[in-house]
Design an enzyme around this catalytic site. Structure first.
Site, PDB file in Angstrom:
ATOM      1  N   ASN A   1     -24.976 -36.311  16.977  1.00 46.36           N
ATOM      2  CA  ASN A   1     -23.643 -36.282  17.579  1.00 46.36           C
ATOM      3  C   ASN A   1     -23.997 -35.598  18.941  1.00 46.36           C
ATOM      4  OD1 ASN A   1     -21.198 -35.997  18.612  1.00 46.36           O
ATOM      5  ND2 ASN A   1     -20.334 -34.717  16.974  1.00 46.36           N
TER       6      ASN A   1
ATOM      7  N   LYS B   1     -22.012 -35.195  21.248  1.00 44.07           N
ATOM      8  CA  LYS B   1     -20.693 -34.541  22.020  1.00 44.07           C
ATOM      9  C   LYS B   1     -20.669 -34.796  23.366  1.00 44.07           C
ATOM     10  CE  LYS B   1     -20.741 -31.519  17.902  1.00 44.07           C
ATOM     11  NZ  LYS B   1     -20.309 -30.021  17.312  1.00 44.07           N
TER      12      LYS B   1
ATOM     13  N   HIS C   1     -13.586 -36.136  14.094  1.00 42.97           N
ATOM     14  CA  HIS C   1     -14.409 -34.836  14.202  1.00 42.97           C
ATOM     15  C   HIS C   1     -13.236 -33.711  14.166  1.00 42.97           C
ATOM     16  CE1 HIS C   1     -16.914 -31.819  15.613  1.00 42.97           C
ATOM     17  NE2 HIS C   1     -17.943 -32.725  15.376  1.00 42.97           N
TER      18      HIS C   1
ATOM     19  N   GLU D   1     -13.308 -31.182  16.332  1.00 41.74           N
ATOM     20  CA  GLU D   1     -13.075 -30.888  17.528  1.00 41.74           C
ATOM     21  C   GLU D   1     -11.884 -32.027  18.250  1.00 41.74           C
ATOM     22  OE1 GLU D   1     -17.157 -31.310  19.119  1.00 41.74           O
ATOM     23  OE2 GLU D   1     -17.794 -29.346  17.794  1.00 41.74           O
TER      24      GLU D   1
ATOM     25  N   GLU E   1     -17.972 -31.734   7.082  1.00 44.97           N
ATOM     26  CA  GLU E   1     -18.277 -30.705   8.430  1.00 44.97           C
ATOM     27  C   GLU E   1     -17.357 -29.349   8.165  1.00 44.97           C
ATOM     28  OE1 GLU E   1     -20.722 -32.687  11.578  1.00 44.97           O
ATOM     29  OE2 GLU E   1     -18.545 -32.739  12.156  1.00 44.97           O
TER      30      GLU E   1
ATOM     31  N   GLY F   1     -21.702 -25.665  15.351  1.00 45.68           N
ATOM     32  CA  GLY F   1     -22.190 -24.863  16.236  1.00 45.68           C
ATOM     33  C   GLY F   1     -22.193 -23.549  16.299  1.00 45.68           C
TER      34      GLY F   1
ATOM     35  N   SER G   1     -24.556 -27.033  11.787  1.00 46.60           N
ATOM     36  CA  SER G   1     -25.582 -26.390  12.084  1.00 46.60           C
ATOM     37  C   SER G   1     -26.863 -26.902  11.412  1.00 46.60           C
ATOM     38  CB  SER G   1     -25.430 -24.829  11.810  1.00 46.60           C
ATOM     39  OG  SER G   1     -24.578 -24.416  12.747  1.00 46.60           O
TER      40      SER G   1
END
Ligand code: PGA
Length: 248
Positions: A9, A11, A94, A96, A166, A172, A212
């Site tokens: 991904n 991003k 996701h 985010e 996730e 991250g 991660s």
């Protein structure tokens, strides 16, 4: 036997020019049969990436789309546009997008329905915050996310949906869930799918872990019974991704 699926991904990284450079570095060693390898790129990079990946087995996806077919939705990208540009997968839900762009369960459900309707293969993300993890109510929360996302999704469509677990606290942050923690939730998600559909569906659906993932922990994570690969953020932008897809 479920085939592993390992997706990078990207991003909001990589211009079309940088896309060419990165793909030329990764392409040959990611062009493998053992696992499904997928690059999930920004919408603006899809055409370039599709061109660069021609003749390889690497699959292409993008990170978002809008559920309507077309029309007055300024700034949005439709499924038809993505497919025509050369991508077949899309990430939905996701953390985010849920957190920063306020996408709620209802929107995510509409997107999952629309992805199947228009022929995009979805990767549906779920996962809890640190607060819920510490409270101990994370499974209940994830079950709610899954039940809501799959509302109105047929058995065949469910089988054709990749789920990515996730945990938000691992994204991250460099703080990976242990393989036991990741396996516990992926197994639980499979059970939830079994309860919603049946054993055949839960046996076939692929569930990734994300948060991660790196070259050092991929083998341990992907070796778990219910973890069918990974959704990789930061490490997918580096040559390290080659070692992740070749984790065996
Ligand atoms: P990360 O991101 O690997 O950088 O933690 C994973 C993701 O958000 O998909």
């Amino acid at each position: 036997m479920r085939k592993k699926i390992i997706a990078g991904n990207w991003k909001m990284n990589m211009t079309p020019t940088e896309t060419k450079e990165l793909i030329s570095k990764l392409k040959d060693k990611c062009n493998i049969d053992e696992v499904d390898v997928l690059f999930v790129v920004p919408a603006i990079d899809v055409t370039t990436a599709a061109e660069c990946l021609k003749g390889t087995k690497i699959k292409l996806g993008t990170q978002n789309f809008y559920y309507e077919e077309k029309g007055a939705y300024t700034g949005e990208t439709s499924a038809k546009m993505i497919l025509d540009a050369g991508a077949t997968y899309v990430i939905i839900g996701h953390s985010e997008r849920r957190g920063i762009f306020k996408e709620d369960d209802e929107m995510i459900n509409k997107k999952l329905i629309a992805a199947h309707k228009f022929g995009l293969k979805p990767i549906l993300c779920c996962g809890e915050s640190l607060e819920l993890r510490e409270k101990g109510t994370y499974k209940l929360f994830i079950e709610g996310q899954i039940r809501s996302a799959f509302d109105g999704i047929s058995k065949d469509q469910a089988i054709d949906t990749v789920i990515a677990y996730e945990p938000i606290w691992a994204i991250g942050t460099g703080k990976t869930a242990t393989s036991e923690e990741a396996e516990e939730v992926c197994k639980f998600i499979r059970e939830t799918i079994k309860n919603l559909y049946d054993v055949e569906t839960s046996d076939k659906v692929r569930i990734q872990y994300g948060g991660s993932v790196n070259a050092g922990n991929a083998k341990e994570l992907f070796g778990k019974e219910d973890i069918d690969g990974g959704l990789v953020g930061g490490a997918s932008l580096k040559e390290e991704f080659i070692n992740i897809v070749n984790y065996k």
